[in-house]
Motif scaffolding. Structure first.
Motif, PDB file in Angstrom:
ATOM      1  N   ASN B 174       0.844  -1.200   0.000  1.00  0.00           N
ATOM      2  CA  ASN B 174       0.000   0.000   0.000  1.00  0.00           C
ATOM      3  C   ASN B 174       0.875   1.244   0.000  1.00  0.00           C
ATOM      4  OD1 ASN B 174      -2.840  -1.004   0.263  1.00  0.00           O
ATOM      5  ND2 ASN B 174      -1.868  -2.101   1.957  1.00  0.00           N
ATOM      6  N   ILE B 175       0.557   2.150  -0.885  1.00  0.00           N
ATOM      7  CA  ILE B 175       1.328   3.385  -1.002  1.00  0.00           C
ATOM      8  C   ILE B 175       0.500   4.528  -0.403  1.00  0.00           C
ATOM      9  CG2 ILE B 175       2.387   5.003  -2.639  1.00  0.00           C
ATOM     10  CD1 ILE B 175       3.777   2.333  -2.770  1.00  0.00           C
ATOM     11  N   ASP B 176       1.100   5.228   0.534  1.00  0.00           N
ATOM     12  CA  ASP B 176       0.412   6.394   1.121  1.00  0.00           C
ATOM     13  C   ASP B 176       0.240   7.470   0.074  1.00  0.00           C
ATOM     14  OD1 ASP B 176      -0.021   5.537   3.633  1.00  0.00           O
ATOM     15  OD2 ASP B 176       1.898   6.291   4.430  1.00  0.00           O
ATOM     16  N   PHE B 177      -0.946   7.984  -0.014  1.00  0.00           N
ATOM     17  CA  PHE B 177      -1.162   9.020  -1.020  1.00  0.00           C
ATOM     18  C   PHE B 177      -2.319   9.895  -0.586  1.00  0.00           C
ATOM     19  CE2 PHE B 177      -3.021  10.847  -4.820  1.00  0.00           C
ATOM     20  CZ  PHE B 177      -1.898  11.273  -5.519  1.00  0.00           C
ATOM     21  N   SER B 178      -2.136  11.167  -0.673  1.00  0.00           N
ATOM     22  CA  SER B 178      -3.296  12.030  -0.468  1.00  0.00           C
ATOM     23  C   SER B 178      -3.111  13.311  -1.253  1.00  0.00           C
ATOM     24  CB  SER B 178      -3.517  12.322   1.014  1.00  0.00           C
ATOM     25  OG  SER B 178      -2.595  13.269   1.436  1.00  0.00           O
ATOM     26  N   ILE B 179      -4.219  13.792  -1.760  1.00  0.00           N
ATOM     27  CA  ILE B 179      -4.188  15.036  -2.519  1.00  0.00           C
ATOM     28  C   ILE B 179      -5.552  15.674  -2.302  1.00  0.00           C
ATOM     29  CG2 ILE B 179      -5.065  14.119  -4.710  1.00  0.00           C
ATOM     30  CD1 ILE B 179      -2.748  15.688  -6.087  1.00  0.00           C
ATOM     31  N   GLU B 180      -5.552  16.964  -2.114  1.00  0.00           N
ATOM     32  CA  GLU B 180      -6.824  17.645  -1.861  1.00  0.00           C
ATOM     33  C   GLU B 180      -7.413  18.143  -3.168  1.00  0.00           C
ATOM     34  OE1 GLU B 180      -8.541  17.816   0.952  1.00  0.00           O
ATOM     35  OE2 GLU B 180      -6.950  16.568   1.832  1.00  0.00           O
ATOM     36  N   GLU B 181      -8.679  17.951  -3.309  1.00  0.00           N
ATOM     37  CA  GLU B 181      -9.409  18.468  -4.474  1.00  0.00           C
ATOM     38  C   GLU B 181      -9.061  19.946  -4.710  1.00  0.00           C
ATOM     39  OE1 GLU B 181     -12.106  16.630  -6.179  1.00  0.00           O
ATOM     40  OE2 GLU B 181     -11.950  18.315  -7.590  1.00  0.00           O
ATOM     41  N   SER B 182      -8.994  20.705  -3.592  1.00  0.00           N
ATOM     42  CA  SER B 182      -8.779  22.146  -3.721  1.00  0.00           C
ATOM     43  C   SER B 182      -7.367  22.482  -4.205  1.00  0.00           C
ATOM     44  CB  SER B 182      -9.048  22.829  -2.377  1.00  0.00           C
ATOM     45  OG  SER B 182      -8.299  22.191  -1.369  1.00  0.00           O
ATOM     46  N   ASP B 183      -6.437  21.495  -4.100  1.00  0.00           N
ATOM     47  CA  ASP B 183      -5.074  21.750  -4.578  1.00  0.00           C
ATOM     48  C   ASP B 183      -4.939  21.564  -6.084  1.00  0.00           C
ATOM     49  OD1 ASP B 183      -4.335  22.222  -2.026  1.00  0.00           O
ATOM     50  OD2 ASP B 183      -3.467  20.233  -1.677  1.00  0.00           O
ATOM     51  N   LEU B 184      -5.948  20.975  -6.701  1.00  0.00           N
ATOM     52  CA  LEU B 184      -5.856  20.702  -8.126  1.00  0.00           C
ATOM     53  C   LEU B 184      -6.190  21.961  -8.917  1.00  0.00           C
ATOM     54  CD1 LEU B 184      -7.630  17.245  -8.313  1.00  0.00           C
ATOM     55  CD2 LEU B 184      -5.183  17.739  -8.235  1.00  0.00           C
ATOM     56  N   LYS B 185      -5.329  22.276  -9.859  1.00  0.00           N
ATOM     57  CA  LYS B 185      -5.587  23.462 -10.680  1.00  0.00           C
ATOM     58  C   LYS B 185      -6.656  23.146 -11.722  1.00  0.00           C
ATOM     59  CE  LYS B 185      -0.938  25.361 -10.459  1.00  0.00           C
ATOM     60  NZ  LYS B 185       0.225  25.430 -11.348  1.00  0.00           N
ATOM     61  N   ALA B 186      -6.561  21.954 -12.308  1.00  0.00           N
ATOM     62  CA  ALA B 186      -7.566  21.567 -13.308  1.00  0.00           C
ATOM     63  C   ALA B 186      -8.793  21.045 -12.586  1.00  0.00           C
ATOM     64  CB  ALA B 186      -6.991  20.494 -14.223  1.00  0.00           C
ATOM     65  N   LYS B 187      -9.924  21.675 -12.796  1.00  0.00           N
ATOM     66  CA  LYS B 187     -11.148  21.276 -12.093  1.00  0.00           C
ATOM     67  C   LYS B 187     -12.041  20.462 -13.021  1.00  0.00           C
ATOM     68  CE  LYS B 187     -10.179  24.117  -8.638  1.00  0.00           C
ATOM     69  NZ  LYS B 187      -9.472  23.575  -7.475  1.00  0.00           N
ATOM     70  N   LEU B 188     -12.442  19.312 -12.515  1.00  0.00           N
ATOM     71  CA  LEU B 188     -13.392  18.507 -13.278  1.00  0.00           C
ATOM     72  C   LEU B 188     -14.779  19.031 -12.974  1.00  0.00           C
ATOM     73  CD1 LEU B 188     -13.873  16.017 -15.081  1.00  0.00           C
ATOM     74  CD2 LEU B 188     -14.080  14.690 -12.982  1.00  0.00           C
ATOM     75  N   ARG B 189     -15.471  19.537 -13.982  1.00  0.00           N
ATOM     76  CA  ARG B 189     -16.763  20.160 -13.733  1.00  0.00           C
ATOM     77  C   ARG B 189     -17.915  19.198 -13.912  1.00  0.00           C
ATOM     78  NH1 ARG B 189     -16.861  26.297 -15.763  1.00  0.00           N
ATOM     79  NH2 ARG B 189     -15.017  26.946 -14.608  1.00  0.00           N
ATOM     80  N   GLU B 190     -17.777  18.335 -14.878  1.00  0.00           N
ATOM     81  CA  GLU B 190     -18.936  17.547 -15.261  1.00  0.00           C
ATOM     82  C   GLU B 190     -18.478  16.357 -16.096  1.00  0.00           C
ATOM     83  OE1 GLU B 190     -22.906  18.314 -17.954  1.00  0.00           O
ATOM     84  OE2 GLU B 190     -21.549  19.969 -17.608  1.00  0.00           O
ATOM     85  N   ILE B 191     -19.181  15.233 -15.944  1.00  0.00           N
ATOM     86  CA  ILE B 191     -18.940  14.099 -16.835  1.00  0.00           C
ATOM     87  C   ILE B 191     -20.196  13.957 -17.681  1.00  0.00           C
ATOM     88  CG2 ILE B 191     -18.629  11.603 -16.982  1.00  0.00           C
ATOM     89  CD1 ILE B 191     -16.257  12.550 -15.660  1.00  0.00           C
ATOM     90  N   ILE B 192     -20.018  13.996 -18.966  1.00  0.00           N
ATOM     91  CA  ILE B 192     -21.162  13.783 -19.847  1.00  0.00           C
ATOM     92  C   ILE B 192     -21.083  12.324 -20.265  1.00  0.00           C
ATOM     93  CG2 ILE B 192     -22.299  14.553 -21.950  1.00  0.00           C
ATOM     94  CD1 ILE B 192     -20.359  17.069 -21.673  1.00  0.00           C
ATOM     95  N   SER B 193     -22.082  11.528 -19.892  1.00  0.00           N
ATOM     96  CA  SER B 193     -21.924  10.081 -20.079  1.00  0.00           C
ATOM     97  C   SER B 193     -21.958   9.713 -21.553  1.00  0.00           C
ATOM     98  CB  SER B 193     -22.998   9.324 -19.316  1.00  0.00           C
ATOM     99  OG  SER B 193     -24.241   9.623 -19.879  1.00  0.00           O
ATOM    100  N   ALA B 194     -21.342   8.572 -21.812  1.00  0.00           N
ATOM    101  CA  ALA B 194     -21.127   8.154 -23.193  1.00  0.00           C
ATOM    102  C   ALA B 194     -22.434   7.801 -23.895  1.00  0.00           C
ATOM    103  CB  ALA B 194     -20.199   6.954 -23.224  1.00  0.00           C
ATOM    104  N   THR B 195     -22.567   8.258 -25.094  1.00  0.00           N
ATOM    105  CA  THR B 195     -23.619   7.750 -25.959  1.00  0.00           C
ATOM    106  C   THR B 195     -22.926   7.373 -27.248  1.00  0.00           C
ATOM    107  OG1 THR B 195     -24.021   9.951 -26.811  1.00  0.00           O
ATOM    108  CG2 THR B 195     -25.438   9.215 -25.019  1.00  0.00           C
ATOM    109  N   GLY B 196     -23.539   6.476 -28.002  1.00  0.00           N
ATOM    110  CA  GLY B 196     -22.908   5.946 -29.205  1.00  0.00           C
ATOM    111  C   GLY B 196     -22.288   6.999 -30.099  1.00  0.00           C
ATOM    112  N   ASP B 197     -23.021   8.063 -30.365  1.00  0.00           N
ATOM    113  CA  ASP B 197     -22.545   8.976 -31.414  1.00  0.00           C
ATOM    114  C   ASP B 197     -21.489   9.974 -30.933  1.00  0.00           C
ATOM    115  OD1 ASP B 197     -24.177  10.456 -29.885  1.00  0.00           O
ATOM    116  OD2 ASP B 197     -25.583  11.041 -31.466  1.00  0.00           O
ATOM    117  N   THR B 198     -21.114   9.952 -29.662  1.00  0.00           N
ATOM    118  CA  THR B 198     -20.057  10.875 -29.243  1.00  0.00           C
ATOM    119  C   THR B 198     -18.704  10.170 -29.190  1.00  0.00           C
ATOM    120  OG1 THR B 198     -20.410  10.399 -26.922  1.00  0.00           O
ATOM    121  CG2 THR B 198     -21.596  12.293 -27.838  1.00  0.00           C
ATOM    122  N   ILE B 199     -18.666   8.893 -29.487  1.00  0.00           N
ATOM    123  CA  ILE B 199     -17.400   8.167 -29.397  1.00  0.00           C
ATOM    124  C   ILE B 199     -16.543   8.475 -30.627  1.00  0.00           C
ATOM    125  CG2 ILE B 199     -16.377   5.866 -29.399  1.00  0.00           C
ATOM    126  CD1 ILE B 199     -18.747   5.000 -27.649  1.00  0.00           C
TER     127      ILE B 199
END
Lengths: 256, 324
Positions: B174-199
């Motif tokens: 087991n590797i110790d690891f922690s990172i805070e969401e607030s420390d991330l510069k790139a923010k994940l805003r939304e996941i648009i779920s997969a549909t056939g025609d967006t692949i």
């Protein structure tokens, strides 16, 4: 917003070529602006039209690569920088990333964009390498870009769908060719491009070490792929053959 | 001891099969060269996957577990992989060539000062690096690539190797690891779920392509349903994009997209040479066509001669059973 778009001159993959003793022989006249980079240029131009700013293209390559810069200028980019090389150094993605980061380290910009890969090699490594070397937040495989409150909003294609990612500037992004249809330069654009400035930067002036430039990977030879053979043809009752083929895709072809 | 480390990709709570294919290959290379075969799992629930990974012969499994990994994010993934590499000091790190891998491979190579070769269809280790074969020039030909370095990263196209079970009892680290969401510069805003025609067709693992035989809404619906069952991209022949039945960006062929998925299902496509040029590098081709003499059958691994309206419903139903 200041945009830098990194562009590359690559072979037209639709052009005829030969392999002779493992070497790839192509018509030197069939070199084009990498399709993914063309999409990156297009998107930067659209964002500039909406939000103002400047689009500068940067290209590494031999003298002939200036044609690619002219193409981007004819599309509407404001100026270009040509980092000149002999063209036969055998650079790999790491070498190109090192050159670009050396060039950008003292530059000011908001958005650094690149095609997500070169259409001839399809490696897709340089973009995230440059971001890492410059310590920029980044996103790859963008299929849409927007600017919102000074942030770059990237829609990217990920493994399980599309992700919306907000990046503070300065940042880096690599572009898919699915994001837009790059404009074809019109006569006015072509004429205007001739008056736009292209700065030339000698590779040696970037003071990169031998170690940084020397490619870790090299293509030793090329070869043709074996031709395809026809497989099995299933004729008979539709319900039966459909189910049989579905099962074979799972158990025999192993592709489900 | 020298080692080869395989990154096990988790997506939607499941191990990506392609990363077990890579682990199978790594195990074979490790056995042939006297290397340790190790694996790393980075996920919000990483430890739940160690049993499955042991089945493929890993002798050490590095586990990085943190809620941040519930979605793909490049910054935390990079720092977790860097940490594991610094601890395990592998000679080779092998990845399945997923979108997640493509997002970080170059950055990781730069961060670790490693050699790298992406998207290979085969690879082996040598005394001072990796030898690999990869498709180039729109997958028309293969390039043989030599990468040298104390550490080399390699990503492998899915379907390049078969799964080979080789159960072992692995040491879990087991590797110790922690990172805070607030420390991330790139923010994940939304996941648009997969549909056939967006692949993205250029990267889709499976593609369902419609041709002239797809004439009406009923047929289009069958195409969509088939694509959805397979999580496949939808493509079309030139005849259909020109007729406005499908978007031009979906055109597959010499003047459209050149694709090389693991599975290509051509429905109602006759197989004109211009179309075949765009899909002949697919690993497995299935053709469904009424005309038994259609040229598409010359390149198909599995050809079904029949009416798509009669063939597709049971085909879809059977695939659902298999996938379910």
């Amino acid at each position: 917003m200041k945009f830098y778009v990194c562009i590359k001159m690559v072979p037209d993959v639709a052009a005829p070529f030969q392999i002779k003793d493992g070497e790839l022989i192509m018509d030197a006249d069939r070199m084009v602006l990498n399709a993914y980079d063309a999409s990156a240029v297009e998107e930067a131009l659209v964002l500039k039209e909406q939000h103002g700013g400047e689009v500068e293209v940067v290209c590494i390559g031999a003298a002939k690569a200036s044609e690619t810069i002219r193409k981007a200028l004819a599309m509407g980019a404001d100026k270009g920088t040509h980092i000149t090389t002999s063209g036969d150094e055998g650079f790999d993605s790491g070498s190109y990333a090192a050159i670009l980061s050396a060039f950008f380290k003292d530059k000011e910009y908001d958005i650094l964009s690149l095609g997500k890969q070169s259409q001839d090699t399809d490696s897709g490594l340089t973009g995230s390498m440059v971001a890492q070397m410059l310590d920029l937040p980044y996103a790859t495989n963008a299929v849409g870009l927007e600017i919102e409150d000074g942030k770059l909003i990237v829609k990217r294609q990920g493994d399980s769908g599309q992700e919306m990612i907000g990046l503070p500037t300065p940042c880096a992004v690599t572009c898919s060719n699915d994001m837009n249809e790059p404009r074809i330069p019109n006569l006015k654009g072509i004429m205007a491009s001739k008056r736009k400035p292209i700065d030339t930067v000698e590779l040696s002036s970037l003071e990169l070490s031998e170690d940084e430039l020397s490619p870790a990977s090299k293509v030793t030879s090329y070869e043709h792929k074996p031709a395809r053979q026809a497989g099995k043809k299933f004729e008979g009752e539709a319900d039966e053959v459909a189910r049989e083929v579905a099962q074979l895709l799972d158990t025999e072809a192993n592709v489900l | 001891m020298s080692s080869i480390l395989t990154y096990i990709a988790i997506s939607d709570g499941k191990i990506k099969r392609s990363s077990l294919e890579v682990l199978s290959r790594s195990k074979a290379i490790a056995d042939a060269n006297g290397l340790d075969c190790d694996a790393v799992i980075i996920d919000a629930n990483a430890s739940t996957f160690t049993d499955s990974v042991q089945q493929y012969g890993a002798s050490k499994i590095y586990v990085v577990e943190d809620p941040i990994f519930i979605q793909h994010r490049n910054t935390p993934l990079l720092s977790a992989l860097s940490k594991v590499m610094e601890q395990s000091k592998p000679n080779v790190v092998a990845f399945a060539s997923t979108e997640g891998t493509k997002d970080i491979l170059g950055a990781l190579a730069a961060n670790q000062n490693a050699g790298v070769v992406a998207d290979v269809s085969s690879f082996d280790v040598t005394g001072n690096g990796v030898l690999a074969k990869r498709p180039v020039m729109a997958a028309k030909i293969m390039g043989n690539v030599e990468v040298s370095g104390d550490t080399v990263l390699v990503s492998v196209r899915s379907g390049s190797y078969d799964l080979v079970e080789s159960p072992a009892s692995a040491e879990i680290i087991n590797i110790d690891f922690s990172i805070e969401e607030s420390d991330l510069k790139a923010k994940l805003r939304e996941i648009i779920s997969a549909t056939g025609d967006t692949i993205d067709l250029n990267e889709a693992e499976s593609i369902v392509a419609a041709g002239r035989g797809v004439k009406d809404e009923e047929a289009k619906n069958l195409i969509s349903e088939l694509a959805s069952v397979l999580n496949a991209g939808i493509g079309a022949s030139r005849a259909l994009t020109e007729a406005g039945v499908y978007d031009p960006s979906l055109q597959i062929g010499q003047t459209g997209k050149v694709v090389s998925p693991q599975l290509y299902i051509a429905v109602g496509i006759s197989g004109a040479i211009q179309h075949v040029a765009g899909m002949a590098n697919s690993k497995v081709i299935v053709a469904i066509n009424k005309d038994g003499d259609a040229p598409i059958f010359e390149v198909a691994d599995y050809g079904i001669v029949g009416d798509l309206y009669k063939v597709l419903p049971p085909f879809i139903e059977e695939l659902k059973k298999i996938k379910g």
